[in-house]
Scaffold this active site. Sequence first.
Site, mmCIF file in Angstrom:
data_model
loop_
_atom_site.group_PDB
_atom_site.id
_atom_site.type_symbol
_atom_site.label_atom_id
_atom_site.label_comp_id
_atom_site.label_asym_id
_atom_site.label_seq_id
_atom_site.Cartn_x
_atom_site.Cartn_y
_atom_site.Cartn_z
ATOM 1 N N THR A 7 0.620 -1.278 -0.408
ATOM 2 C CA THR A 7 0.427 -0.076 -0.130
ATOM 3 C C THR A 7 1.053 1.492 -0.081
ATOM 4 O O THR A 7 1.744 1.396 0.613
ATOM 5 C CB THR A 7 -0.664 -0.069 1.508
ATOM 6 N N GLY A 162 0.686 5.783 -7.635
ATOM 7 C CA GLY A 162 0.253 4.332 -7.683
ATOM 8 C C GLY A 162 -0.018 3.902 -9.884
ATOM 9 O O GLY A 162 0.585 3.320 -9.570
ATOM 10 N N CYS A 165 4.404 2.349 -8.786
ATOM 11 C CA CYS A 165 4.358 1.241 -7.615
ATOM 12 C C CYS A 165 3.234 0.056 -7.754
ATOM 13 O O CYS A 165 1.733 0.312 -7.334
ATOM 14 C CB CYS A 165 4.782 1.799 -6.181
ATOM 15 N N THR A 168 0.732 -0.352 -5.485
ATOM 16 C CA THR A 168 -0.865 0.908 -4.904
ATOM 17 C C THR A 168 -1.786 0.476 -6.289
ATOM 18 O O THR A 168 -0.587 1.294 -7.685
ATOM 19 C CB THR A 168 0.460 1.936 -4.764
#
Length: 178
Positions: A7, A162, A165, A168
């Site tokens: 996350t 986002g 990664c 994410t």
Amino acid sequence: MEQYHGTTIVSVRRGNQVALGGDGQVTLGNIVMKGSARKVRAIYDGKVLVGFAGATADAFSLLDRFEAKLQKHQGNLLRSAVDLAKDWRTDRALRHLEAMLIVADREATLVITGNGDVLDPEGGIAAIGSGGSYAQSAAKALMENTDLAPRDVVEKSLRIAGELCIYTNTNFVIETLE
């Protein structure tokens, strides 16, 4: 047994405003199990923001314990964080929990780790999780080069994380305090 993980959580503080946001992806190994998890919350009657990264069940356990510490210490963020970190470090069962927390109120932002650390981040920016480094770098650049509000900095930082990664996504939950 494989753990749920991955996350990005980021917090930005500017002036009398603080924002804390996170993405919604929960990953088990290389499989996305859920894309809309809520890893950021306002607690203690909306006076404290908390975001968590790491093993999901562990993070929820720590969140419950942190809320209890806030009640015990009448909302004192630092005392509650230190008390949780002390328990986390010394308790045999808690010692094995794999998660991290960012907590914030109107005065402070803190990162709490399982090593017993309670860190006050520099520059009003904190980030944890698999995409934390990307989000923190983006937030730092935005804070130094724009006048964006903390909420906007958090959103743009999460979007960049986002895109970089794989753990994410771009389904964000962002909470603010003013």
